[in-house]
Design an enzyme around this catalytic site. Structure first.
Site, PDB file in Angstrom:
ATOM      1  N   ALA A  59      59.630  32.800  31.999  1.00 51.16           N
ATOM      2  CA  ALA A  59      59.958  34.175  31.673  1.00 51.16           C
ATOM      3  C   ALA A  59      60.036  34.272  29.876  1.00 51.16           C
ATOM      4  O   ALA A  59      60.138  33.169  29.324  1.00 51.16           O
ATOM      5  CB  ALA A  59      61.208  34.500  31.982  1.00 51.16           C
ATOM      6  N   GLU A 125      65.724  26.069  32.442  1.00 52.19           N
ATOM      7  CA  GLU A 125      66.543  27.069  32.233  1.00 52.19           C
ATOM      8  C   GLU A 125      68.011  26.659  31.663  1.00 52.19           C
ATOM      9  O   GLU A 125      68.578  27.120  30.673  1.00 52.19           O
ATOM     10  CB  GLU A 125      67.038  27.925  33.456  1.00 52.19           C
ATOM     11  CG  GLU A 125      65.891  28.476  33.694  1.00 52.19           C
ATOM     12  CD  GLU A 125      64.744  28.120  34.567  1.00 52.19           C
ATOM     13  OE1 GLU A 125      64.719  26.916  34.776  1.00 52.19           O
ATOM     14  OE2 GLU A 125      63.726  28.771  35.185  1.00 52.19           O
TER      15      GLU A 125
HETATM   16  N1  CO8 Z   1      59.073  33.034  26.241  1.00 44.11           N
HETATM   17  C1  CO8 Z   1      58.640  33.814  24.741  1.00 44.11           C
HETATM   18  N2  CO8 Z   1      57.556  33.062  23.996  1.00 44.11           N
HETATM   19  C2  CO8 Z   1      57.215  32.030  24.372  1.00 44.11           C
HETATM   20  C3  CO8 Z   1      57.700  31.349  25.470  1.00 44.11           C
HETATM   21  C4  CO8 Z   1      58.515  31.846  26.460  1.00 44.11           C
HETATM   22  N3  CO8 Z   1      58.784  31.341  27.571  1.00 44.11           N
HETATM   23  N4  CO8 Z   1      57.143  29.974  25.488  1.00 44.11           N
HETATM   24  C5  CO8 Z   1      56.206  29.925  24.556  1.00 44.11           C
HETATM   25  N5  CO8 Z   1      56.507  30.944  23.587  1.00 44.11           N
HETATM   26  C6  CO8 Z   1      55.751  31.477  22.212  1.00 44.11           C
HETATM   27  C7  CO8 Z   1      56.380  30.608  21.272  1.00 44.11           C
HETATM   28  O1  CO8 Z   1      57.585  31.345  20.712  1.00 44.11           O
HETATM   29  C8  CO8 Z   1      55.447  30.659  20.200  1.00 44.11           C
HETATM   30  O2  CO8 Z   1      55.340  32.045  19.663  1.00 44.11           O
HETATM   31  P1  CO8 Z   1      55.230  32.222  18.031  1.00 44.11           P
HETATM   32  O3  CO8 Z   1      54.051  31.301  17.642  1.00 44.11           O
HETATM   33  O4  CO8 Z   1      55.532  33.669  17.538  1.00 44.11           O
HETATM   34  O5  CO8 Z   1      56.455  31.259  17.612  1.00 44.11           O
HETATM   35  C9  CO8 Z   1      54.096  30.487  21.353  1.00 44.11           C
HETATM   36  O6  CO8 Z   1      54.556  30.807  22.346  1.00 44.11           O
HETATM   37  C10 CO8 Z   1      53.504  29.172  21.102  1.00 44.11           C
HETATM   38  O7  CO8 Z   1      54.556  28.268  21.552  1.00 44.11           O
HETATM   39  P2  CO8 Z   1      54.920  27.108  20.683  1.00 44.11           P
HETATM   40  O8  CO8 Z   1      54.659  27.082  19.418  1.00 44.11           O
HETATM   41  O9  CO8 Z   1      56.312  26.490  21.224  1.00 44.11           O
HETATM   42  O10 CO8 Z   1      53.655  26.061  21.537  1.00 44.11           O
HETATM   43  P3  CO8 Z   1      53.948  24.483  21.668  1.00 44.11           P
HETATM   44  O11 CO8 Z   1      52.596  23.916  22.051  1.00 44.11           O
HETATM   45  O12 CO8 Z   1      54.664  23.828  20.406  1.00 44.11           O
HETATM   46  O13 CO8 Z   1      55.058  24.200  22.877  1.00 44.11           O
HETATM   47  C11 CO8 Z   1      56.078  24.725  24.898  1.00 44.11           C
HETATM   48  C12 CO8 Z   1      54.817  24.516  24.127  1.00 44.11           C
HETATM   49  C13 CO8 Z   1      56.723  23.129  25.161  1.00 44.11           C
HETATM   50  C14 CO8 Z   1      55.773  25.254  26.226  1.00 44.11           C
HETATM   51  C15 CO8 Z   1      57.332  25.579  24.165  1.00 44.11           C
HETATM   52  O14 CO8 Z   1      56.500  26.759  23.868  1.00 44.11           O
HETATM   53  C16 CO8 Z   1      58.383  25.792  25.306  1.00 44.11           C
HETATM   54  O15 CO8 Z   1      58.952  25.029  25.162  1.00 44.11           O
HETATM   55  N6  CO8 Z   1      58.467  27.082  25.693  1.00 44.11           N
HETATM   56  C17 CO8 Z   1      59.384  27.615  26.330  1.00 44.11           C
HETATM   57  C18 CO8 Z   1      59.560  27.150  27.587  1.00 44.11           C
HETATM   58  C19 CO8 Z   1      60.912  27.579  28.417  1.00 44.11           C
HETATM   59  O16 CO8 Z   1      62.020  27.136  28.186  1.00 44.11           O
HETATM   60  N7  CO8 Z   1      60.602  28.331  29.532  1.00 44.11           N
HETATM   61  C20 CO8 Z   1      61.518  28.759  30.194  1.00 44.11           C
HETATM   62  C21 CO8 Z   1      61.999  30.052  29.967  1.00 44.11           C
HETATM   63  S1  CO8 Z   1      63.240  30.787  30.725  1.00 44.11           S
HETATM   64  C22 CO8 Z   1      62.752  31.214  32.371  1.00 44.11           C
HETATM   65  O17 CO8 Z   1      61.585  31.262  32.542  1.00 44.11           O
HETATM   66  C23 CO8 Z   1      63.523  31.710  33.413  1.00 44.11           C
HETATM   67  C24 CO8 Z   1      64.628  32.638  33.176  1.00 44.11           C
HETATM   68  C25 CO8 Z   1      65.475  32.703  34.372  1.00 44.11           C
HETATM   69  C26 CO8 Z   1      66.503  33.666  33.476  1.00 44.11           C
HETATM   70  C27 CO8 Z   1      67.403  34.317  34.536  1.00 44.11           C
HETATM   71  C28 CO8 Z   1      68.261  35.510  33.907  1.00 44.11           C
HETATM   72  C29 CO8 Z   1      68.757  36.405  34.920  1.00 44.11           C
END
Ligand code: CO8
Length: 251
Positions: A59, A125
């Site tokens: 998300a 999460e």
């Molecule tokens: N949301 C928003 N932006 C994201 C996300 C995300 N999930 N993942 C990556 N991005 C963005 C980064 O912020 C970055 O943007 P910017 O260049 O503007 O900083 C761009 O994508 C590229 O990402 P990275 O530079 O981090 O790329 P890397 O190759 O270094 O890393 C990863 C890749 C490992 C995938 C890393 O981006 C990461 O860890 N992302 C987040 C993964 C994550 O935690 N996902 C789970 C999200 S929470 C969810 O899905 C469920 C929530 C349920 C909530 C319920 C509430 C009621």
């Protein structure tokens, strides 16, 4: 969205955010899938992500970060996704890279999931201060059992495509360049079958996840009997007996 020989292909296209699923993507993807469900020329749906790095990196954390409880509750945060549950046609996930958090949960909302060798899966999460909100606490246990579900959700450990296949989260692993050809091959095979019969099979399997075995077996029996009301049952069996390929009319 493109359609190719009766297969609707939905591609999450937010490369700047590794295809993170924001509310706009959710709305578009679910509405398009529902539209394809009502389009008789489309017989299966594929969901994939643009590029070779991410299926969906979860998300959209930037969108979620500032939400408070009242906004989440009143705005029914993430509930849009439940719309996919009502789609009768088979949905196949072609997992082309990171399937994290909501991305992994989207995989589990699909009926068949295949992945490239480089795909990875996790439920991170807890490290963000929330629990999964798109179904993982319920679907993972039904998909891979308690031990693996607890391991994935409580540790956030990232697993490889090979491990995901071994534990039953996905059904096939292929080289990246074979991912879409394989997804299309599977979809075309399904597309050759009778649409109402495919829908009945999908419905029975999903029903089996929700009810006791005895009730599921009764449900299957009734749906099996109901196939004999279809012309496609006559066509399919007659074609077999005449050693011909069946032609189904969805009737
Ligand atoms: N949301 C928003 N932006 C994201 C996300 C995300 N999930 N993942 C990556 N991005 C963005 C980064 O912020 C970055 O943007 P910017 O260049 O503007 O900083 C761009 O994508 C590229 O990402 P990275 O530079 O981090 O790329 P890397 O190759 O270094 O890393 C990863 C890749 C490992 C995938 C890393 O981006 C990461 O860890 N992302 C987040 C993964 C994550 O935690 N996902 C789970 C999200 S929470 C969810 O899905 C469920 C929530 C349920 C909530 C319920 C509430 C009621």
């Amino acid at each position: 969205m493109v359609t190719l020989e009766g297969v609707g292909i939905l591609t999450v296209t937010r490369p700047e955010a590794l295809n993170a699923l924001n509310s706009e993507v959710a709305q578009q993807l679910v509405e398009t899938a529902k539209g394809l469900d009502g389009d008789r020329s489309v017989r299966a749906i594929i969901i994939t992500g643009q590029g070779s790095k991410a299926f969906a990196a979860g998300a959209d954390i930037k969108e979620l970060a500032s939400q408070n409880y009242s906004q989440a509750y009143n705005g029914r945060l993430l509930e849009t996704w439940r719309g996919l549950d009502g789609v009768r046609k088979p949905i196949l996930a072609a997992v082309n890279g990171f399937a994290l958090g909501g991305g992994c949960e989207l995989v589990m909302m699909c009926d068949i999931a295949i992945a490239s060798e480089t795909a990875t899966f996790s439920q991170p999460e807890l490290s963000l201060g929330v629990i999964p909100g798109m179904g993982a606490t319920q679907r993972l246990i039904r998909t891979v059992g308690k031990a693996k579900a607890m391991d994935m959700i409580l540790t956030g450990r990232r697993i490889t495509a090979a491990e995901a296949e071994q534990m039953g989260l996905i059904s096939r692993v292929v080289p990246q360049e074979q991912l879409m050809p394989e997804a299309l091959k599977i979809s075309r095979a399904i597309a050759k079958c009778s649409a109402p019969v495919v829908a009945k099979a999908k419905d029975c399997i999903k029903r089996g996840l929700e009810v006791p075995l005895s009730e599921g077996l009764r449900y299957e029996m009734r749906e099996f009997w109901s196939c004999f009301a279809l012309q496609d049952q006559k066509n399919g069996m007659a074609a077999f007996l005449q050693k011909q390929n069946p032609v189904f009319t969805d009737g």
